[in-house]
Write a protein that holds these residues in place. Structure first.
Motif, short mmCIF file in Angstrom:
data_model
loop_
_atom_site.label_atom_id
_atom_site.label_comp_id
_atom_site.label_asym_id
_atom_site.label_seq_id
_atom_site.Cartn_x
_atom_site.Cartn_y
_atom_site.Cartn_z
N ASP A 12 -4.99 -12.56 39.24
CA ASP A 12 -3.90 -13.47 39.61
C ASP A 12 -3.66 -13.42 41.13
O ASP A 12 -4.03 -12.45 41.78
CB ASP A 12 -2.60 -13.05 38.92
N ASP A 13 -3.02 -14.45 41.60
CA ASP A 13 -2.48 -14.44 42.97
C ASP A 13 -3.52 -14.58 44.08
O ASP A 13 -3.33 -14.04 45.18
CB ASP A 13 -1.63 -13.18 43.24
N HIS A 85 -2.52 -21.17 38.92
CA HIS A 85 -1.50 -20.12 38.79
C HIS A 85 -0.21 -20.61 39.45
O HIS A 85 0.12 -20.24 40.57
CB HIS A 85 -2.01 -18.83 39.45
N HIS A 89 4.55 -20.20 43.39
CA HIS A 89 4.85 -18.83 42.92
C HIS A 89 6.26 -18.41 43.34
O HIS A 89 6.54 -17.24 43.56
CB HIS A 89 3.82 -17.83 43.46
N PRO A 135 3.10 -18.06 36.77
CA PRO A 135 3.52 -16.88 37.54
C PRO A 135 4.54 -16.06 36.75
O PRO A 135 5.35 -16.61 36.01
CB PRO A 135 4.15 -17.50 38.78
N HIS A 201 -4.05 -7.66 40.01
CA HIS A 201 -3.28 -8.23 41.11
C HIS A 201 -3.74 -7.57 42.41
O HIS A 201 -4.34 -6.48 42.37
CB HIS A 201 -1.78 -7.97 40.90
ZN LIG Z 1 1.17 -14.19 40.12
#
Ligand SMILES: [Zn+2]
Length: 394
Positions: A12-13, A85, A89, A135, A201
């Motif tokens: 993610d991210d 995603h 966020h 998110p 992450h």
């Molecule tokens: Zn995230």
């Protein structure tokens, strides 16, 4: 369907840095170094993975040509799936509530999803984006509706929520962190047809100070991937590949998983983890049959406890109470229960975020029902037990 265990790595991210940010911000540089190294690690093992790209974090994703080029190369080599995603966020939740970008009304969510989708398409020149990762893993019924109307097919979040609309998507919840997968692999406890969705992450791969805490590191990831490489029955796949290969990702399977998580949440802190049904395979997305069995156990535990408390409190109050004191004590009891509960819940709520208050309410509620039944039988006498009213008084 082939007999295998499926593992999806979900990073993610992945987000753009505006030009020259990495020259001055050491943490952003460290994250980018780790992202490149991780990509090479997966490539060298021949394992695909999924990236959840934030299309407009602090800058639109296409601005970061280095990251765009890494993603494009991996896509062209067929070893990466790109998922949306969120949009920026941003956390739209109020201070004490669970963090969420997708907790707003339908039209705002749909606008964010469509804006994110077109930014992402523009960045990586991809027509087909099937998967949405909200998110903070948080979503609601409006999110599900917005995803369906934007043409998404797969949702990957956690296992706590269910809605009727989400049944028309394939839901593949995240189940584990890297260290959990490491334990599963070391213990060889990966049953056939289960799915493990591992979330990664930046703070797990780059040694930076961040919200998420625990650093895992790339050397440890490297040896984990090497170990998985030796296990024939583990298929490392993307969500798209998983849906193609595994025909059992039904709406009923997810609904059963979500039900299990509702039971587990209800009983959180009331029953030690090792006694809670489902504890053994908590890091797996199990088969529908396995979840159905576990849900039956929970139903049995919960009804037994409820009946026991009601019976016990009925028994005790019938012994203690005289007819005249019933109404007075009932009022005092309810007031005291509310006072104690409110104070307790407030403290619990503040100290144990995510703690489910309904489970705690269950106990005094059942006791109150028992008390109520006992006092009714005192007030109306023989109707309940065949004995004259007040027989036991004085
Ligand atoms: Zn995230």
């Amino acid at each position: 369907m082939s007999a295998a265990t499926y593992v999806v790595f979900r990073y993610d991210d992945l987000a753009a840095d505006a030009p020259s940010v990495r020259e001055t911000d050491k943490q952003r540089q460290a994250v980018w170094d780790a992202e490149r190294a991780m990509d090479e690690l997966f490539a060298s093992r021949g394992f695909p993975y999924v990236v959840g790209i934030i299309p407009n974090a602090t800058a639109p994703f296409y601005i970061d040509t280095a990251k765009v080029s890494m993603v494009t190369q991996a896509l062209n080599a067929g070893r990466l799936q790109v998922a949306l995603h969120g949009f920026t966020h941003t956390n739209h939740a109020s201070a004490n509530a669970r963090a969420s970008e997708f907790n707003r009304d339908f039209s705002q969510q749909l606008a964010d999803i469509n804006a994110g989708l077109s930014l992402l398409r523009e960045s990586v020149h991809l027509d087909r984006i099937t998967t949405f990762i909200p998110p903070f893993n948080d979503w609601n019924e409006s999110t599900a509706r917005a995803l369906v109307s934007a043409g998404f097919q797969i949702l990957s979040a956690d296992r706590y929520r269910h809605s009727s609309t989400v049944d028309s998507l394939t839901v593949v919840p995240f189940t584990a962190q890297l260290w959990d997968l490491e334990t599963l692999v070391n213990n060889r406890s990966l049953p056939t047809n289960s799915v493990v969705v591992v979330i990664l992450h930046p703070p797990q791969i780059a040694d930076i100070q961040s919200y998420d805490g625990r650093f895992f590191g790339l050397p440890r990831l490297k040896s984990l991937l090497a170990k998985i490489g030796t296990m024939q029955d583990i298929h490392v796949v993307t969500f798209d590949q998983l849906v193609k290969e595994n025909s059992e990702l039904s709406a009923a399977r997810y609904a059963a998983a979500a039900r299990l998580w509702q039971w587990r949440t209800l009983w959180e802190k009331l029953l030690p983890e090792s006694y809670r049904p489902g504890a053994k395979n908590v890091f797996l997305y199990e088969s529908e049959a396995a979840y159905s069995k576990l849900n039956l156990s929970w139903l049995a535990i919960t009804s037994t406890v409820i009946l026991c408390i009601i019976a016990l409190s009925t028994f005790v109050t019938r012994i203690i109470l005289t007819k005249r004191s019933v109404i007075f004590i009932r009022i005092v009891f309810v007031a005291a229960a509310f006072a104690v509960l409110s104070a307790a819940l407030l403290v619990w709520d503040l100290n144990h975020r995510g703690f489910n208050v309904n489970g705690v309410r269950l106990f005094p509620l059942c006791a109150a029902i028992g008390f109520f039944l006992a006092s009714l039988s005192r007030l109306f006498g023989s109707a309940f037990d065949g004995r004259p009213s007040g027989e036991k008084s004085q």
